[in-house]
Design a protein around this motif. Structure first.
Motif, PDB file in Angstrom:
ATOM      1  N   THR A 222       0.841  -1.207   0.000  1.00  0.00           N
ATOM      2  CA  THR A 222       0.000   0.000   0.000  1.00  0.00           C
ATOM      3  C   THR A 222       0.872   1.251   0.000  1.00  0.00           C
ATOM      4  OG1 THR A 222      -1.850  -1.074   1.133  1.00  0.00           O
ATOM      5  CG2 THR A 222      -1.698   1.324   1.338  1.00  0.00           C
ATOM      6  N   ARG A 223       1.877   1.260   0.855  1.00  0.00           N
ATOM      7  CA  ARG A 223       2.774   2.433   0.932  1.00  0.00           C
ATOM      8  C   ARG A 223       3.526   2.613  -0.386  1.00  0.00           C
ATOM      9  NH1 ARG A 223       4.285  -0.227   5.666  1.00  0.00           N
ATOM     10  NH2 ARG A 223       6.429  -0.487   4.922  1.00  0.00           N
ATOM     11  N   LYS A 224       3.930   1.500  -0.966  1.00  0.00           N
ATOM     12  CA  LYS A 224       4.655   1.555  -2.244  1.00  0.00           C
ATOM     13  C   LYS A 224       3.767   2.155  -3.328  1.00  0.00           C
ATOM     14  CE  LYS A 224       6.896  -1.557  -5.601  1.00  0.00           C
ATOM     15  NZ  LYS A 224       7.273  -2.964  -5.858  1.00  0.00           N
ATOM     16  N   ARG A 225       2.524   1.678  -3.421  1.00  0.00           N
ATOM     17  CA  ARG A 225       1.611   2.210  -4.439  1.00  0.00           C
ATOM     18  C   ARG A 225       1.340   3.698  -4.218  1.00  0.00           C
ATOM     19  NH1 ARG A 225      -3.687  -0.938  -4.283  1.00  0.00           N
ATOM     20  NH2 ARG A 225      -4.261   0.611  -5.867  1.00  0.00           N
ATOM     21  N   ALA A 226       1.176   4.078  -2.951  1.00  0.00           N
ATOM     22  CA  ALA A 226       0.905   5.489  -2.633  1.00  0.00           C
ATOM     23  C   ALA A 226       2.103   6.357  -2.995  1.00  0.00           C
ATOM     24  CB  ALA A 226       0.565   5.642  -1.155  1.00  0.00           C
ATOM     25  N   PHE A 227       3.294   5.899  -2.617  1.00  0.00           N
ATOM     26  CA  PHE A 227       4.501   6.689  -2.876  1.00  0.00           C
ATOM     27  C   PHE A 227       4.779   6.815  -4.373  1.00  0.00           C
ATOM     28  CE2 PHE A 227       9.007   7.226  -3.693  1.00  0.00           C
ATOM     29  CZ  PHE A 227       9.292   8.337  -2.913  1.00  0.00           C
ATOM     30  N   ILE A 228       4.778   5.695  -5.072  1.00  0.00           N
ATOM     31  CA  ILE A 228       5.091   5.711  -6.505  1.00  0.00           C
ATOM     32  C   ILE A 228       4.013   6.471  -7.274  1.00  0.00           C
ATOM     33  CG2 ILE A 228       5.501   4.309  -8.555  1.00  0.00           C
ATOM     34  CD1 ILE A 228       7.759   4.241  -6.458  1.00  0.00           C
ATOM     35  N   ASN A 315      16.081  -7.334   3.810  1.00  0.00           N
ATOM     36  CA  ASN A 315      17.285  -6.544   4.161  1.00  0.00           C
ATOM     37  C   ASN A 315      17.465  -5.307   3.285  1.00  0.00           C
ATOM     38  OD1 ASN A 315      19.442  -6.258   5.976  1.00  0.00           O
ATOM     39  ND2 ASN A 315      20.911  -6.999   4.459  1.00  0.00           N
ATOM     40  N   GLU A 316      16.347  -4.741   2.812  1.00  0.00           N
ATOM     41  CA  GLU A 316      16.390  -3.501   2.020  1.00  0.00           C
ATOM     42  C   GLU A 316      15.550  -2.426   2.703  1.00  0.00           C
ATOM     43  OE1 GLU A 316      18.085  -2.543  -0.445  1.00  0.00           O
ATOM     44  OE2 GLU A 316      18.622  -4.223  -1.735  1.00  0.00           O
ATOM     45  N   TYR A 317      16.035  -1.209   2.627  1.00  0.00           N
ATOM     46  CA  TYR A 317      15.276  -0.083   3.192  1.00  0.00           C
ATOM     47  C   TYR A 317      14.809   0.778   2.015  1.00  0.00           C
ATOM     48  CZ  TYR A 317      13.850   3.546   6.461  1.00  0.00           C
ATOM     49  OH  TYR A 317      13.102   4.426   7.210  1.00  0.00           O
ATOM     50  N   TYR A 318      13.540   0.606   1.653  1.00  0.00           N
ATOM     51  CA  TYR A 318      13.001   1.258   0.464  1.00  0.00           C
ATOM     52  C   TYR A 318      12.549   2.688   0.771  1.00  0.00           C
ATOM     53  CZ  TYR A 318      12.929  -3.531  -1.258  1.00  0.00           C
ATOM     54  OH  TYR A 318      13.296  -4.809  -1.624  1.00  0.00           O
ATOM     55  N   VAL A 319      12.447   3.464  -0.272  1.00  0.00           N
ATOM     56  CA  VAL A 319      12.056   4.862  -0.103  1.00  0.00           C
ATOM     57  C   VAL A 319      10.646   4.969   0.487  1.00  0.00           C
ATOM     58  CG1 VAL A 319      11.311   5.053  -2.520  1.00  0.00           C
ATOM     59  CG2 VAL A 319      11.934   7.112  -1.254  1.00  0.00           C
ATOM     60  N   TRP A 320       9.761   4.023   0.189  1.00  0.00           N
ATOM     61  CA  TRP A 320       8.405   4.067   0.745  1.00  0.00           C
ATOM     62  C   TRP A 320       8.341   3.494   2.170  1.00  0.00           C
ATOM     63  CZ3 TRP A 320       9.754   1.501  -3.764  1.00  0.00           C
ATOM     64  CH2 TRP A 320       9.944   0.122  -3.650  1.00  0.00           C
ATOM     65  N   TRP A 566      17.558  11.088 -11.362  1.00  0.00           N
ATOM     66  CA  TRP A 566      16.735  11.284 -10.160  1.00  0.00           C
ATOM     67  C   TRP A 566      16.795  10.048  -9.252  1.00  0.00           C
ATOM     68  CZ3 TRP A 566      13.916  15.107  -7.841  1.00  0.00           C
ATOM     69  CH2 TRP A 566      12.951  14.732  -6.903  1.00  0.00           C
ATOM     70  N   ASN A 567      16.591   8.870  -9.869  1.00  0.00           N
ATOM     71  CA  ASN A 567      16.548   7.628  -9.093  1.00  0.00           C
ATOM     72  C   ASN A 567      17.920   7.217  -8.559  1.00  0.00           C
ATOM     73  OD1 ASN A 567      13.653   6.196  -9.305  1.00  0.00           O
ATOM     74  ND2 ASN A 567      14.017   7.393 -11.147  1.00  0.00           N
ATOM     75  N   ASN A 578      15.405   2.080  -4.330  1.00  0.00           N
ATOM     76  CA  ASN A 578      14.288   2.245  -5.256  1.00  0.00           C
ATOM     77  C   ASN A 578      13.547   0.935  -5.513  1.00  0.00           C
ATOM     78  OD1 ASN A 578      14.900   4.996  -5.765  1.00  0.00           O
ATOM     79  ND2 ASN A 578      16.516   4.368  -7.192  1.00  0.00           N
ATOM     80  N   GLY A 579      14.171  -0.184  -5.127  1.00  0.00           N
ATOM     81  CA  GLY A 579      13.561  -1.477  -5.402  1.00  0.00           C
ATOM     82  C   GLY A 579      13.438  -1.705  -6.898  1.00  0.00           C
ATOM     83  N   ASP A 580      12.316  -2.271  -7.297  1.00  0.00           N
ATOM     84  CA  ASP A 580      12.117  -2.571  -8.724  1.00  0.00           C
ATOM     85  C   ASP A 580      11.364  -1.447  -9.427  1.00  0.00           C
ATOM     86  OD1 ASP A 580       9.694  -2.826  -7.501  1.00  0.00           O
ATOM     87  OD2 ASP A 580       9.222  -4.806  -8.300  1.00  0.00           O
TER      88      ASP A 580
END
Length: 668
Positions: A222-228, A315-320, A566-567, A578-580
């Motif tokens: 949900t956070r990923k969809r909102a952020f992207i 083990n990843e800290y994503y932007v969202w 930017w990314n 940024n993940g995928d």
């Protein structure tokens, strides 16, 4: 003297208008301004009186009208008025570009500069003359005719691109639909305000919708969809920015500068691109170790959260992830409950107490207009503002507006808009400023008033800082009024006032529980204040991402792939993955299309001055009226009529330094 006896000597502006009137008034203003240019160009023996004062008086007298015409696009409920306002701004901008290309007017000013004895002029008049001549030159006067025409065309194209970019942001109606399950964790108050579409809940990209989802939604998807979704909204803006960067590069070359950033920075405190890049890179080097430590803590918190909920940890800290785990850390380590704290800051009470702060600090009086409001929307608040240096005889300062809740078509962020500058009229009397705060705080509901999160209280103080800067302006010419200072200093007065929202005594005074009226408890204040610099390294690295993106795209000789840059830059600088995904946050980066191009570094640059002023004059005694008035009169009231560095040296009694700034960032 009672507030009832205070009758403003200047009426508030009228906001009753029609689209046709807006366009007619814009054209009339253009016609009158063209006549003035013709008059200035025909002067045989240029003097201060027949050239400089004529132009200054015209600009003084018409600034309110011009700002009203162009402001409506950001706030009017009526789309036809917003469209007319945007069209009026295009007309006025196009004419402004034509006017700045008038070689005959430029020659009158250049002749005046060459013949007048500068040291015999009043300092503000001398500054006006020198700056005006420099502005003409920076717009291509002095170049061959063919080059001037090309400069003019580029400037018009850039103006159009900026207007389209801004309009796209203001008119944005995109949204994402979520199920109730997908919004698990998001506060009930927020979810209840979401409209329903096809049985799902509609999250717009306006702050009161978006931020709670990013902070509280338990679902990473949900956070990923909102952020992207938020990053990739306004897709039409990508090509506008690409085109603007290309044209800015051409403009700089035509005017004899290596890069567009060199052109811009010539007029800033920083002076050149090399200085700005060195400042940002030095800060990045110092902040990165701190940011990595903070990220490690948040990554561990994410691991614990995933394990506790039976979810896989990658083990990843994503932007969202950032807002969610930042908030979770505050809740777990510092027992900070954002919703609970907001209960102590109901909007109306907080506004009243906030204005009381500024009354004490700057010897002011704010009188809300309840029965005879003159506003553009029924929800707006309007205040008459008075100077009470002489309590027996208060002096009118100007008009202040608050437009605080989101609505369709309204400007989507938080900003202060100067509506009318102050200036000295021909008869020696004052024309008083008008200024407006336009924000997007949550609306009240049937059960609760609008409750401000602590970061919203800080935003409010920041934007009111710009408003106070506007209101305190006391210059002869509108050209130098209030916030008309170097763009890399303009944020300093607002950033300084943010410190009051982290000062324990002041925070307590500002609070009042929306049900009981009780002050926020001391232990809650103490815990909140401890969080001021929690993840401050990551926060400032995020700002560095924006600043480095801006200065790089405006100083590069090569074309840059904005999406890739930017990314990549965000991963390297802000330390978030940024993940995928590929996101295009620059499509909503209004600052670098609307005034901060090659200037976003100024948000960090000006913090150096904000910290120095606060630590030197207010840290020991935040409500010291004597120091508040001193600061008001030396920094705020002078606006851009004097060099900012001279004002700072006078206020501080020495050259400014970065010691306080380093302490604030935890670097010293």
């Amino acid at each position: 003297m009672s507030t009832k006896a205070l009758i403003p000597p200047q009426q508030a502006p009228s906001w009753k208008t029609t689209p046709a009137e807006i366009l007619k008034q814009a054209q009339d203003l253009i016609d009158r301004a063209k006549s003035l240019d013709d008059e200035l160009a025909s002067v045989e023996s240029p003097s201060i009186a027949n050239v400089l004062e004529r132009q200054a008086q015209f600009n003084n007298a018409n600034a309110l009208l011009e700002n009203q015409l162009t402001f409506q696009q950001h706030v009017s409920e009526d789309k036809e008025i917003r469209d007319a306002s945007t069209q009026a701004e295009k007309l006025l901008r196009d004419f402004g570009i034509e006017s700045q290309q008038r070689e005959d007017v430029y020659k009158s000013f250049q002749t005046l500069l060459d013949t007048v004895v500068l040291d015999q002029l009043a300092p503000e008049t001398k500054r006006y003359l020198e700056k005006t001549v420099r502005e003409y030159k920076r717009n291509g006067l002095g170049l061959p005719v063919e080059d001037r025409l090309e400069v003019k065309e580029i400037q018009k194209k850039l103006s159009d691109l900026s207007l389209k970019f801004s309009k796209n942001l203001g008119e944005n109606t995109e949204y994402i639909l979520f199920t109730e399950e997908e919004l698990e964790g998001v506060p009930k108050d927020t979810v209840e305000q979401f409209a329903k579409v096809d049985g799902k809940l509609k999250m717009t990209f306006k702050y009161p919708d978006l931020f709670p989802v990013l902070k509280f939604a338990k679902s990473a998807e949900t956070r990923k969809r909102a952020f992207i979704g938020d990053q990739n909204k306004n897709a039409d803006n990508e090509h506008l920015l690409v085109e603007a960067i290309k044209l800015r590069k051409q403009l700089a070359k035509k005017l004899g500068y290596e890069t567009f950033s060199d052109y811009v920075l010539e007029e800033r405190m920083a002076k050149d691109t090399k200085t700005v890049k060195a400042f940002l890179e030095d800060l990045k080097t110092k902040l990165k170790p701190l940011g990595l430590k903070e990220r490690d803590v948040l990554l561990q918190l994410k691991k614990q959260d995933c394990e506790s909920r039976g979810l896989a940890f990658d083990n990843e800290y994503y932007v969202w992830d950032n807002r969610f785990y930042d908030n979770l850390l505050l809740e777990k380590e510092f027992q900070i409950d954002e919703q609970k704290i907001s209960e102590y800051f109901p909007m109306d009470s907080t506004i009243e107490k906030m204005l009381e702060f500024f009354e004490k600090l700057f010897n002011l009086k704010f009188v809300e207009q309840l029965e005879s409001k003159s506003t553009w929307h029924k929800d707006c608040k309007q205040f008459a503002v008075w100077n009470e240096d002489d309590k027996a005889s208060p002096q009118f300062v100007g008009w202040l507006y608050f437009d605080l809740h989101p609505r369709d078509g309204k400007y989507g962020h938080a900003a202060n808009f100067g509506i009318a500058p102050g200036y000295t009229k021909e008869d020696g009397s004052r024309s008083y400023p008008v200024t407006a705060l336009v924000c997007n705080f949550s609306k009240p509901t049937a059960e609760k008033p609008s409750l401000l999160k602590h970061d919203e209280v800080t935003t409010f103080f920041h934007e009111l800082g710009h408003g106070i800067h506007d209101l305190m302006g006391n210059t002869k010419y509108a050209k130098f009024h209030g916030t008309s200072v170097s763009w890399d200093f303009v944020e300093a007065p607002s950033q300084m006032l943010e410190y009051w929202t982290w000062s324990p005594n002041e925070l307590k005074q500002l609070s009042s529980h929306y049900k009981t009226g009780e002050r926020i408890p001391d232990d809650l204040v103490a815990q909140l204040v401890k969080t001021k610099h929690v993840n401050g390294g990551l926060f400032n690295l995020r700002q560095l991402h924006f600043g480095l993106f801006d200065i790089t795209v405006h100083s590069s000789e090569e074309d840059i792939d904005l999406t890739s840059f930017w990314n990549k830059l965000r991963q390297e600088t802000a330390l978030v993955a940024n993940g995928d995904t590929v996101s295009k946050g620059f499509q909503s980066f209004g600052h670098i299309m609307g005034g901060y191009q090659a200037g976003y570094y100024g948000y960090l640059w000006s913090q150096v001055f904000a910290a120095d002023i606060y630590y030197t004059k207010f840290k020991q005694d935040p409500m010291n009226t004597a120091n508040g008035v001193l600061y008001r009169d030396i920094v705020l009231s002078r606006g851009g009529s004097r060099d900012e560095m001279d004002n700072l040296k006078e206020l501080l009694g020495r050259e400014p330094n970065n010691e306080a700034f380093s302490k604030e960032l935890g670097l010293a």
